[in-house]
Design a protein around this motif. Structure first.
Motif, PDB file in Angstrom:
ATOM      1  N   VAL A  33      -6.521   1.998   6.369  1.00  0.00           N
ATOM      2  CA  VAL A  33      -6.648   0.586   5.985  1.00  0.00           C
ATOM      3  C   VAL A  33      -7.543   0.423   4.755  1.00  0.00           C
ATOM      4  O   VAL A  33      -7.249  -0.387   3.876  1.00  0.00           O
ATOM      5  CB  VAL A  33      -7.183  -0.252   7.171  1.00  0.00           C
ATOM      6  N   PHE A  34      -8.621   1.186   4.703  1.00  0.00           N
ATOM      7  CA  PHE A  34      -9.555   1.129   3.576  1.00  0.00           C
ATOM      8  C   PHE A  34      -9.718   2.546   3.013  1.00  0.00           C
ATOM      9  O   PHE A  34     -10.690   3.232   3.318  1.00  0.00           O
ATOM     10  CB  PHE A  34     -10.915   0.574   4.020  1.00  0.00           C
ATOM     11  N   PRO A  35      -8.789   3.006   2.165  1.00  0.00           N
ATOM     12  CA  PRO A  35      -8.784   4.401   1.689  1.00  0.00           C
ATOM     13  C   PRO A  35     -10.080   4.843   1.012  1.00  0.00           C
ATOM     14  O   PRO A  35     -10.424   6.017   1.051  1.00  0.00           O
ATOM     15  CB  PRO A  35      -7.619   4.434   0.705  1.00  0.00           C
ATOM     16  N   LYS A  36     -10.820   3.926   0.430  1.00  0.00           N
ATOM     17  CA  LYS A  36     -12.058   4.310  -0.268  1.00  0.00           C
ATOM     18  C   LYS A  36     -13.143   4.790   0.694  1.00  0.00           C
ATOM     19  O   LYS A  36     -14.111   5.398   0.267  1.00  0.00           O
ATOM     20  CB  LYS A  36     -12.576   3.143  -1.109  1.00  0.00           C
ATOM     21  N   THR A  37     -12.963   4.509   1.996  1.00  0.00           N
ATOM     22  CA  THR A  37     -13.969   4.953   2.969  1.00  0.00           C
ATOM     23  C   THR A  37     -13.860   6.438   3.287  1.00  0.00           C
ATOM     24  O   THR A  37     -14.721   6.983   3.971  1.00  0.00           O
ATOM     25  CB  THR A  37     -13.858   4.153   4.290  1.00  0.00           C
ATOM     26  N   VAL A 160      -2.758  -3.281  11.370  1.00  0.00           N
ATOM     27  CA  VAL A 160      -2.686  -3.209   9.900  1.00  0.00           C
ATOM     28  C   VAL A 160      -2.418  -1.767   9.479  1.00  0.00           C
ATOM     29  O   VAL A 160      -1.597  -1.517   8.582  1.00  0.00           O
ATOM     30  CB  VAL A 160      -3.989  -3.752   9.256  1.00  0.00           C
ATOM     31  N   ARG A 161      -3.085  -0.826  10.129  1.00  0.00           N
ATOM     32  CA  ARG A 161      -2.850   0.594   9.838  1.00  0.00           C
ATOM     33  C   ARG A 161      -1.385   0.958  10.040  1.00  0.00           C
ATOM     34  O   ARG A 161      -0.767   1.580   9.179  1.00  0.00           O
ATOM     35  CB  ARG A 161      -3.730   1.457  10.735  1.00  0.00           C
ATOM     36  N   ARG A 162      -0.837   0.588  11.185  1.00  0.00           N
ATOM     37  CA  ARG A 162       0.565   0.909  11.481  1.00  0.00           C
ATOM     38  C   ARG A 162       1.502   0.252  10.473  1.00  0.00           C
ATOM     39  O   ARG A 162       2.486   0.849  10.053  1.00  0.00           O
ATOM     40  CB  ARG A 162       0.942   0.484  12.906  1.00  0.00           C
ATOM     41  N   TRP A 163       1.207  -0.973  10.102  1.00  0.00           N
ATOM     42  CA  TRP A 163       2.021  -1.692   9.113  1.00  0.00           C
ATOM     43  C   TRP A 163       1.982  -0.956   7.768  1.00  0.00           C
ATOM     44  O   TRP A 163       3.018  -0.761   7.135  1.00  0.00           O
ATOM     45  CB  TRP A 163       1.529  -3.122   8.989  1.00  0.00           C
ATOM     46  N   LYS A 164       0.785  -0.519   7.351  1.00  0.00           N
ATOM     47  CA  LYS A 164       0.666   0.209   6.083  1.00  0.00           C
ATOM     48  C   LYS A 164       1.410   1.542   6.144  1.00  0.00           C
ATOM     49  O   LYS A 164       2.045   1.935   5.172  1.00  0.00           O
ATOM     50  CB  LYS A 164      -0.810   0.442   5.736  1.00  0.00           C
ATOM     51  N   GLU A 165       1.306   2.243   7.265  1.00  0.00           N
ATOM     52  CA  GLU A 165       2.009   3.514   7.422  1.00  0.00           C
ATOM     53  C   GLU A 165       3.521   3.296   7.423  1.00  0.00           C
ATOM     54  O   GLU A 165       4.263   4.096   6.877  1.00  0.00           O
ATOM     55  CB  GLU A 165       1.582   4.211   8.719  1.00  0.00           C
ATOM     56  N   TRP A 166       3.977   2.218   8.038  1.00  0.00           N
ATOM     57  CA  TRP A 166       5.393   1.892   8.086  1.00  0.00           C
ATOM     58  C   TRP A 166       5.911   1.601   6.678  1.00  0.00           C
ATOM     59  O   TRP A 166       7.030   1.985   6.339  1.00  0.00           O
ATOM     60  CB  TRP A 166       5.606   0.700   9.013  1.00  0.00           C
ATOM     61  N   GLN A 167       5.122   0.929   5.854  1.00  0.00           N
ATOM     62  CA  GLN A 167       5.531   0.607   4.485  1.00  0.00           C
ATOM     63  C   GLN A 167       5.716   1.875   3.654  1.00  0.00           C
ATOM     64  O   GLN A 167       6.579   1.917   2.771  1.00  0.00           O
ATOM     65  CB  GLN A 167       4.495  -0.291   3.792  1.00  0.00           C
ATOM     66  N   VAL A 168       4.912   2.886   3.902  1.00  0.00           N
ATOM     67  CA  VAL A 168       4.970   4.133   3.139  1.00  0.00           C
ATOM     68  C   VAL A 168       6.225   4.927   3.502  1.00  0.00           C
ATOM     69  O   VAL A 168       6.816   5.594   2.664  1.00  0.00           O
ATOM     70  CB  VAL A 168       3.696   4.980   3.376  1.00  0.00           C
ATOM     71  N   GLU A 169       6.646   4.869   4.770  1.00  0.00           N
ATOM     72  CA  GLU A 169       7.796   5.662   5.243  1.00  0.00           C
ATOM     73  C   GLU A 169       9.064   5.251   4.591  1.00  0.00           C
ATOM     74  O   GLU A 169       9.609   4.642   4.019  1.00  0.00           O
ATOM     75  CB  GLU A 169       7.962   5.511   6.747  1.00  0.00           C
TER      76      GLU A 169
END
Length: 169
Positions: A33-37, A160-169
């Protein structure tokens, strides 16, 4: 009207268990969710000690459950009673499986199935959200709002994490 009471020991143990559980979920969720972390020390520390933190969550949950079962003299063979506590019982069962398999030997023996088994933690997250909302309704203590915010917040971040991962697939 909602009254706010001091938390009994059982609720305090449940709250500490919740804190440990949320801390065990944070590293992966934050990374997506926050890649900079990724470079931050705290998520790295939490990731390194995730298993230990998860086992601590189980130990505190065990104390929480033991005190409540003993105090209320719960009979799990009574279906009506079992239904009342079903979210806590299933969540505790999941935590038990995850704790028993949180070691290198299990990772080696279960291989891909270890990761699949540990995906149950996300089911536990939803059950725990239901458990806290259901059991604490009308029985609020000073720690209840913090617990509700923590479990709801981590659940939203997971979605939100799952949604972001789904968008990448």
């Amino acid at each position: 009207m909602i009254t706010i009471d001091l938390p009994p020991l059982s609720n305090t143990l449940g709250f500490v268990s919740l804190i440990c559980y949320v801390l065990s979920l944070l590293p992966t969720i934050l990374r997506v969710v926050f890649p900079k972390t990724k470079k931050n020390r705290i998520p790295k520390f939490l990731l390194k000690h995730r298993r230990t933190i998860g086992i601590l969550a189980f130990i505190f949950a065990l104390g929480h459950g033991y005190i409540l079962v003993k105090k209320r003299d719960v009979d799990f063979f009574d279906l009506k009673t079992l239904w009342i506590y079903i979210q806590g019982v299933i969540t505790f069962g999941i935590f038990t499986l995850l704790t028993i398999t949180s070691n290198d030997w299990s990772v080696k023996k279960l291989k891909k199935n270890w990761k699949r088994l540990h995906q149950l933690t996300y089911l536990a997250m939803f059950l725990l959200t239901w458990h806290i909302w259901d059991k604490m309704s009308g029985h609020w203590t000073y720690i209840t709002p913090v617990g509700v915010i923590m479990i709801t917040g981590i659940t939203i971040l997971f979605l939100v994490r799952r949604w972001k991962e789904w968008q990448v697939e």
